[in-house]
Design an enzyme around this catalytic site. Structure first.
Site: not given
Length: 1005
Positions: A410, A715, A719
């Site tokens: 990310d 997070d 996901d």
């Protein structure tokens, strides 16, 4: 008379009921730790009624108590401000209603581990042989002299068991500590009107807890208010469908997950007074997980054990035949056994001695230290990784991370600091300079903007009564927007009081936006906030300086697009605000929860650029990964231009390289490709912008099909599929939801990419340490077996007796595992390419090192076995003493060869084996302890080991021969090795095949 009997009978029945009730009360008090009398005095509601309410989810009882408001009054809590943060009040609530903990299952004590260690078959055989030897020895030689041989074997076996049990016990304590860390979830709680973080174990009845998507419901409770709140209750009910919660169905169960929406709850039950608490109290954490490497090593250990068993069988057969045919002689030259002359006891004693030697060879050959070494290195690595801000949830991920070939990371919070501030703003059709200067804005336009900021958020603003600085809570993006709102004059509480929320569309990572419908004196407004270019595409008008609505012309749209691109190229996150008025007749009268908020024909309020700086050290960490053969890919939901700018800043993209498709791609483009096309470009993708969680999942699947070992950071709740699909799922500890954490293998506690790189380093260290130990173990195995077999076949006796071999076994198995499995990772680990899934455990370099040392040890020690008396100049000694001195010398030299070779095993590929050795205190400690014990054995424990003291000259020669292994290892590393693995030259052995199959199955599980 009859009346008296009836009264007495009634009193007995009443007494029985009272006794039963008192007993139940005592049991409840003993089990929950709650004094029921105290409960009724401190709070108007009894614990029993509260527990019944939680268990039965009885809405009628809730209404009888006055609904949510009445219940909060009984619990002396405020639905808006929560309870007081005063420690005395919190302690009182724990005394009355219990703590949010549950009784732990009693862990295995060390005696259980001792008992488990005693179950080893070879050790059991040795103990039986020792018992027979002890009995016969004392019967034939008397108590004073006859107990030494059997007693010494008993002592050696006991030492092996004790060390093994202690080691296992310590590892179990470490795993238990890590399990407790996993269960210590951090939650948000409102106390005294202020929202703050707290441990789940600190919650008390009466607390007000905000809930967001992905959170775990931390206790039993009732819903205060919520928007589109859906709960996954499968962990408690077994039903996989989500349950929508509202005022008609307000009860929330501890342990469930928030699947959608957000809200707040009033805690009504904690700890063992919840179904989740009672369930957890009856479950014990299972640490019996076998990692793929352990499964693989068990196969290797079985194969080596079979070889050892075969060798022991040959030695046993040869020794028995030689003994009973009169070819085995005593040190003084006399024959040990003469048929018809030697007594039965002496004959049996000789046979027992031979059996003991054979069984001891099996003990030495079976490398039980291999699985132990894996457990030790995993436990050590897990403990050290905790210090490096990584919490391991699944043991196997420690190993797998060392093989990672790519990391899909990310952007926000991982590569960046997640400390956001608004630095640019475009409102009322123009750029604000400075970004919080709204003096030229009309009051009506400003009121609309402030309404959108204050109501369309999951964050809060707490202003202390003493007039101190406002405390803003929420996600980093929400905090940045709310802080900017305060700068332009927003009164958060006042704005929210002037309008009421009708319906909420929570932020959606697929649509990249969130909306809210609010009603105020000026009418109903639907406010939207989200990704700038996506919100802009839904706008047909914009709000001007004077508060009038202007049509969005093509020129104005392009002007806004240019502003977004410019901000994105400056690595700013772009967020747009828009709204539309809503007629009352458009609002459904019933089932408002199903109302689809209007999201087209919007009026643009403005766009802001939020700066989130790169984390310090990220650029170096990315470069370290590149050197280690690990490709870092950025997968973000942000604008593609923002993603490119951050990727260039972090070093993921090279300014001199290609910065276009397919290296930089939008999630939508990748998503719309065929599976074959995705597979063709997956390797090239370096940055993916505007990606949805499903795009991340598709990328992971495509990379895995290409043979990559994929690590993924995540997070959000969405996901979870990608984290689960990846070989290693890395959830963010600070910003990650509980759903993401539960789908992950490792939790990165500080959300920092540099911590991810440290995990890769530790993963490689696990594999490298196991290889070091295997090299050391196999060298000892080969040398000990060959020396004993050759000596047994040629002379009918072995130079290394049972007790000596048990001491060698302890050095190489338990102490060797401790010394080598706890080697810290070195910088060289990150200069190698990742270890492939199919690469053999024992590399050609290891085989070379092993053969160099084993051949040297075998050659030297066999020379001394056959010609030791002459070489050591022991001709002047009596034959018996000379033989004992020679065997003692061989034993001493063999042990010192292993001690010096332990240094060589530290660095199988490097010539300088001493680099960093003094920093590993455990390694140095074990070397010193082993050396001291060896001196004590030779000098003071001769009777137990059947050896004699050595003079200083023989000591020097012993140590000198061991010392030669250092220059020998240095020179040996100049010998070139083929690239093709040695195992590939031979036909695979079925045992190795099965271990490979086990490894694959273990890897899939």
């Amino acid at each position: 008379m009859i009346r008296r009997k009836i009264r007495a009978h009634a009193q007995v029945i009443r007494a029985a009921f009272l006794f039963k009730e008192a007993g139940e009360k005592d049991l409840r008090e003993a089990y929950t730790g709650i004094k029921l009398a105290t409960a009724s005095r401190s709070f108007p509601i009894e614990l029993e009624k509260l527990t019944t309410l939680n268990r039965d989810h009885n809405s009628v009882v809730l209404q009888e108590l006055g609904g949510i408001k009445g219940l909060s009054g009984l619990l002396k809590s405020n639905l808006d401000r929560g309870i007081s943060p005063n420690e005395d009040e919190l302690l009182q609530r724990r005394d009355v209603f219990g703590a949010n903990t549950y009784p732990r299952k009693k862990r295995k004590n060390i005696l259980r581990f001792v008992f488990d260690a005693c179950k080893d078959l070879t050790l059991m055989i040795l103990m039986v042989a020792a018992a027979i030897s002890l009995t016969l020895g004392m019967a034939t030689e008397g108590v004073e002299e006859g107990w030494y041989e059997g007693g010494s074997i008993f002592l050696a076996v006991f030492l092996v068991i004790l060390v093994t049990a202690t080691s296992d016990y310590r590892q179990s304590l470490q795993f238990q500590h890590l399990n407790e860390e996993k269960q210590n979830i951090q939650v948000e709680v409102v106390r005294g009107g202020k929202r703050s973080g707290a441990s789940i174990f600190d919650l008390v009845v009466g607390d007000v807890v905000p809930l967001n998507i992905g959170d775990q419901v931390p206790a039993d409770g009732v819903l205060i208010a919520g928007h589109s709140l859906a709960i996954d209750e499968s962990s408690m009910t077994g039903e996989s469908k989500t349950v929508h919660k509202d005022q008609k169905a307000p009860f929330l169960m501890s342990g469930c997950k928030v699947a959608d929406g957000y809200g707040s709850m009033l805690v009504t039950g904690v700890g063992v007074n919840t179904e989740w608490g009672q369930l957890m109290a009856n479950l014990s954490e299972d640490n019996g997980e076998e990692t793929p490497l352990q499964v693989r090593l068990n196969g290797v250990a079985t194969f080596i054990g079979m070889v050892g068993l075969s060798v022991a069988g040959v030695v046993f057969g040869v020794l028995v035949i030689r003994y009973f045919t009169g070819h085995t002689k005593n040190p003084d030259g006399t024959v040990q056994f003469r048929a018809g002359t030697t007594g039965g006891k002496h004959g049996l004693m000789g046979a027992i001695r031979i059996l003991t030697i054979a069984v001891t060879i099996v003990v030495v050959a079976v490398p039980e230290g291999l699985p132990l070494a894996v457990t030790l290195t995993l436990a050590y690595s897990m403990r050290k990784m905790m210090r490096d801000k990584a919490l391991v949830r699944r043991l196997s991920s420690c190993e797998t991370m060392g093989s990672a070939t790519t990391i899909c990371s990310d952007k926000t919070g991982t590569l960046t600091l997640n400390k956001m501030t608004v630095v640019e703003a475009y409102f009322i059709g123009t750029k604000l300079d400075p970004c919080d200067d709204v003096r030229a804005t009309s009051p009506s336009a400003l009121a609309l903007l402030v309404e959108g900021i204050a109501q369309n958020t999951t964050g809060t603003v707490f202003v202390p009564e003493d007039g101190g600085a406002a405390d803003v809570t929420g996600s980093p993006t929400e905090k940045a927007i709310l802080s900017w709102g305060l700068k332009i004059g927003m009164d958060f509480s006042d704005v929210r009081a002037k309008s009421s929320v009708l319906h909420v569309f929570p932020f959606n990572s697929e649509k990249k936006r969130g909306g809210v419908a609010v009603q105020s004196d000026t009418g109903v407004h639907v406010h939207w906030k989200g990704a700038a270019e996506l919100v802009l595409s839904s706008c047909k008008s914009w709000l001007s300086l004077d508060g009038s609505v202007q049509t969005m012309s093509a020129g104005k749209r392009n002007e806004y697009k240019k502003s977004i691109e410019d901000m994105a190229k400056s690595s700013l996150r772009c967020v747009a605000f828009a709204y539309c008025p809503c007629e009352p007749e458009m609002i459904p009268k019933e089932d408002i929860a199903d109302w689809k908020l209007p999201e087209e024909d919007l009026t643009l309020l403005g766009i802001m650029g939020i700066k989130d700086p790169c984390r310090p050290g990220v650029r170096n960490a990315v470069q370290l990964c590149r050197n280690a053969g690990v490709k870092v890919r950025m997968v973000t939901g942000d604008n593609i231009e923002t993603a490119k700018a951050i990727a260039l800043e972090c070093g993921i993209l090279d300014a001199n390289g290609v910065i276009s498709e397919p290296f930089v791609i939008e999630g939508k483009v990748f998503r719309e490709m065929s599976e074959i096309a995705r597979g063709e470009i997956a390797d090239k993708i370096t940055v993916m912008g505007r990606s949805s969680p499903n795009d991340k999942l598709l990328l992971v699947q495509a990379l895995k099909r290409k043979g990559h070992v994929v690590a993924v950071t995540g997070d959000g709740t969405n996901d979870a599929p990608a984290l689960h699909e990846a070989d290693i799922g890395l959830a963010m500890g600070m910003s990650g939801t509980e759903v993401a954490k539960e789908s992950s293998d490792i939790i990165i506690l500080d959300d920092d990419f540099t911590s991810v790189v440290k995990v890769v380093r530790w993963g490689r260290s696990v594999y490298a340490n196991i290889q070091k130990f295997i090299q050391f173990q196999l060298t000892v195995n080969v040398a000990a077996l060959v020396i004993n077999v050759v000596a047994a076949v040629s002379s009918g006796d072995v130079p290394l007796n049972a007790v000596e071999l048990l001491w060698v076994n302890l050095i190489m198995d338990t102490l060797g595992a401790l010394a080598l499995a706890t080697e810290p990772p070195t910088d060289n680990l990150m200069k190698r390419q990742p270890v492939g899934r199919r690469e053999p455990l024992v590399t050609n370099i290891m085989w070379r090192n092993l053969f160099v040392q084993a051949i040297y040890q075998i050659a030297i020690l066999l020379i001394f076995d056959f010609s030791g008396t002459k070489i050591l100049r022991l001709q002047n000694e009596s034959q018996d003493n000379a033989e004992k001195m020679k065997n003692t010398f061989i034993f001493n030299t063999f042990v010192f060869c292993q001690i010096f070779n332990e240094f060589n095993a530290r660095k199988p590929e490097e010539r300088n084996v001493f680099k960093g050795v003094t920093k590993n205190h455990l390694f140095m400690g074990i070397i010193i302890v082993t050396t001291v014990f060896q001196i004590l054995i030779v000098e003071f424990l001769g009777k137990f080991f059947k050896i004699v003291r050595l003079n200083w000259r023989l000591w020097l020669v012993s140590v000198g021969i061991g010392l030669v292994s250092w220059p020998l290892a240095y020179l040996g590393k100049f010998i070139p090795v083929p690239v093709r693995p040695l195992q590939a030259y031979f036909k695979p052995i079925p045992c190795w095949k099965s271990s490979r199959r086990d490894e694959e199955e273990g890897g899939q599980g």
